[in-house]
Design a protein around this motif. Sequence first.
Motif, PDB file in Angstrom:
ATOM      1  N   ARG A 224      17.578  13.063   5.760  1.00  0.00           N
ATOM      2  CA  ARG A 224      17.821  11.792   5.090  1.00  0.00           C
ATOM      3  C   ARG A 224      17.463  10.639   6.012  1.00  0.00           C
ATOM      4  N   THR A 225      16.695   9.701   5.472  1.00  0.00           N
ATOM      5  CA  THR A 225      16.392   8.456   6.157  1.00  0.00           C
ATOM      6  C   THR A 225      16.993   7.327   5.342  1.00  0.00           C
ATOM      7  N   GLU A 226      16.705   6.113   5.727  1.00  0.00           N
ATOM      8  CA  GLU A 226      17.231   4.961   5.005  1.00  0.00           C
ATOM      9  C   GLU A 226      16.600   4.900   3.614  1.00  0.00           C
ATOM     10  N   GLY A 227      17.353   5.398   2.605  1.00  0.00           N
ATOM     11  CA  GLY A 227      16.881   5.304   1.234  1.00  0.00           C
ATOM     12  C   GLY A 227      16.002   6.447   0.767  1.00  0.00           C
ATOM     13  N   HIS A 228      15.726   7.454   1.596  1.00  0.00           N
ATOM     14  CA  HIS A 228      14.855   8.557   1.189  1.00  0.00           C
ATOM     15  C   HIS A 228      15.454   9.889   1.651  1.00  0.00           C
ATOM     16  N   GLU A 229      15.053  10.959   0.968  1.00  0.00           N
ATOM     17  CA  GLU A 229      15.535  12.288   1.334  1.00  0.00           C
ATOM     18  C   GLU A 229      14.473  13.332   1.015  1.00  0.00           C
ATOM     19  N   ALA A 230      14.335  14.301   1.887  1.00  0.00           N
ATOM     20  CA  ALA A 230      13.527  15.496   1.630  1.00  0.00           C
ATOM     21  C   ALA A 230      14.450  16.687   1.791  1.00  0.00           C
ATOM     22  N   ALA A 231      14.607  17.497   0.741  1.00  0.00           N
ATOM     23  CA  ALA A 231      15.578  18.586   0.770  1.00  0.00           C
ATOM     24  C   ALA A 231      15.037  19.778   0.009  1.00  0.00           C
ATOM     25  N   GLY A 232      15.535  20.965   0.354  1.00  0.00           N
ATOM     26  CA  GLY A 232      15.109  22.162  -0.364  1.00  0.00           C
ATOM     27  C   GLY A 232      15.734  23.402   0.226  1.00  0.00           C
ATOM     28  N   GLN A 233      15.320  24.550  -0.324  1.00  0.00           N
ATOM     29  CA  GLN A 233      15.831  25.845   0.099  1.00  0.00           C
ATOM     30  C   GLN A 233      15.203  26.269   1.430  1.00  0.00           C
ATOM     31  N   CYS A 234      15.991  26.894   2.264  1.00  0.00           N
ATOM     32  CA  CYS A 234      15.470  27.524   3.476  1.00  0.00           C
ATOM     33  C   CYS A 234      14.778  28.835   3.105  1.00  0.00           C
ATOM     34  N   VAL A 235      13.945  29.321   3.982  1.00  0.00           N
ATOM     35  CA  VAL A 235      13.322  30.636   3.796  1.00  0.00           C
ATOM     36  C   VAL A 235      14.400  31.703   3.990  1.00  0.00           C
ATOM     37  N   ASP A 236      14.478  32.630   3.051  1.00  0.00           N
ATOM     38  CA  ASP A 236      15.543  33.624   3.070  1.00  0.00           C
ATOM     39  C   ASP A 236      15.166  34.829   3.939  1.00  0.00           C
ATOM     40  N   HIS A 237      14.790  34.573   5.170  1.00  0.00           N
ATOM     41  CA  HIS A 237      14.488  35.634   6.118  1.00  0.00           C
ATOM     42  C   HIS A 237      14.888  35.152   7.507  1.00  0.00           C
ATOM     43  N   GLU A 238      15.153  36.101   8.391  1.00  0.00           N
ATOM     44  CA  GLU A 238      15.533  35.763   9.759  1.00  0.00           C
ATOM     45  C   GLU A 238      14.297  35.627  10.631  1.00  0.00           C
ATOM     46  N   PHE A 239      14.219  34.535  11.379  1.00  0.00           N
ATOM     47  CA  PHE A 239      13.095  34.290  12.281  1.00  0.00           C
ATOM     48  C   PHE A 239      13.213  35.225  13.483  1.00  0.00           C
ATOM     49  N   PRO A 240      12.096  35.722  14.012  1.00  0.00           N
ATOM     50  CA  PRO A 240      12.184  36.587  15.201  1.00  0.00           C
ATOM     51  C   PRO A 240      12.771  35.836  16.385  1.00  0.00           C
ATOM     52  N   ASP A 241      13.329  36.580  17.329  1.00  0.00           N
ATOM     53  CA  ASP A 241      13.943  35.974  18.514  1.00  0.00           C
ATOM     54  C   ASP A 241      12.839  35.449  19.434  1.00  0.00           C
ATOM     55  N   TYR A 242      12.497  34.178  19.237  1.00  0.00           N
ATOM     56  CA  TYR A 242      11.371  33.600  19.976  1.00  0.00           C
ATOM     57  C   TYR A 242      11.645  33.535  21.474  1.00  0.00           C
ATOM     58  N   ARG A 243      12.922  33.531  21.873  1.00  0.00           N
ATOM     59  CA  ARG A 243      13.237  33.429  23.300  1.00  0.00           C
ATOM     60  C   ARG A 243      12.734  34.651  24.069  1.00  0.00           C
ATOM     61  N   ARG A 244      12.684  35.793  23.408  1.00  0.00           N
ATOM     62  CA  ARG A 244      12.139  36.979  24.056  1.00  0.00           C
ATOM     63  C   ARG A 244      10.623  36.871  24.224  1.00  0.00           C
TER      64      ARG A 244
END
Length: 359
Positions: A224-244
């Motif tokens: 959300r910004t001043e007067g605007h919004e971008a919203a939606g569903q997240c991807v229904d999957h787990e992201f790989p452990d990028y730290r590894r």
Amino acid sequence: MRSIGEMARDSGLSVSALRFYDGAGVLVPDRVDPASGYRWYGPEQLAEARVLARLRRAGMPLADIRLVLAGWSGADTDLVRGLLQAHLRRLETGLADARGEFSTVRALLERRENRMTPPHTYAVSLTVRAPELAEALDAVRFAAGTDPELPVLGGVLFDIDGEDLRVVATDRYRMAVVRAATSGYAGPRVQVVVPSRLMDAMRALLGDDAAVRLTVDGDRVALRTEGHEAAGQCVDHEFPDYRRLVRLPAGRRARVDVPEFRRAVETGPVREGEVREPAGAPCDLSVLAVADGTVTVCEDGRDGPDLVAVNRTFLLQALAAAGRDELVVEVGAPTAPLAIRRTDTEEAFSILMPVRLHD
């Protein structure tokens, strides 16, 4: 007679591949200009080049391809047929072995999934400066995937850990990670994968030097910004452990002037690798060497254990996405990823997977 450029166009092999196969003695030009070194190919060599291209796409070793081409124009085709059949059997055996291994891995995965409990979900609300978030999104967007069979890699990870927000994207061949400072949240670590299209909509709102509000509520994310919004569903999957994936052994570093280095990469020599990426498309490779604090785009024919080959397009995209006039290029072993780092922080970098050169 065909020039090397015409041969490349008509055969489906790149100019760099034709040079490689000439040097390897697999497809030697009919004539080479003694003054300029320019290669010319005879009419009958076009068919050989097309066969060569098909056999390489099928993964046939160069040693076998040499014999296939040597016997291609002969009256006795038994050797050629035998080589083709032998390679087909190798592929079929390899596929059967791979299916067996994959079945075992799937069974292990299913047992692991059955032991796992559903993850906890938390409501998150935090504030981040618009320019800082915009810079982070710009720095990772190039690395997001487009493969419809791997939708989780087609999104961008928002990894929220206290007042640290790390934005991550990867398509398997490259990865970009950037940290942005936030305020207003001190809860447990939360990760959500934002679809690329929604991330692009969020980026479009980040025009002013102001604070914006990022919220996560279950499977929904909103900016959300001043007067605007971008919203939606997240991807229904787990992201790989990028730290590894970013725990790289220290390599040789060189600070580069980005405009100058970009020109060197754009105009420098390229080679063709055995691996095609992504999705079967051929790619030009830049072969790099780092020594004494300097990075060099290597000429054809140079070889050595300290060289690393990377997709040239991916390298240029990583340099552009960093948005800096100076960067650090870090090169390790030929099998280790190449890293592009900012000079002012270790928290923002991209890595590119190396590509194997022709055998």
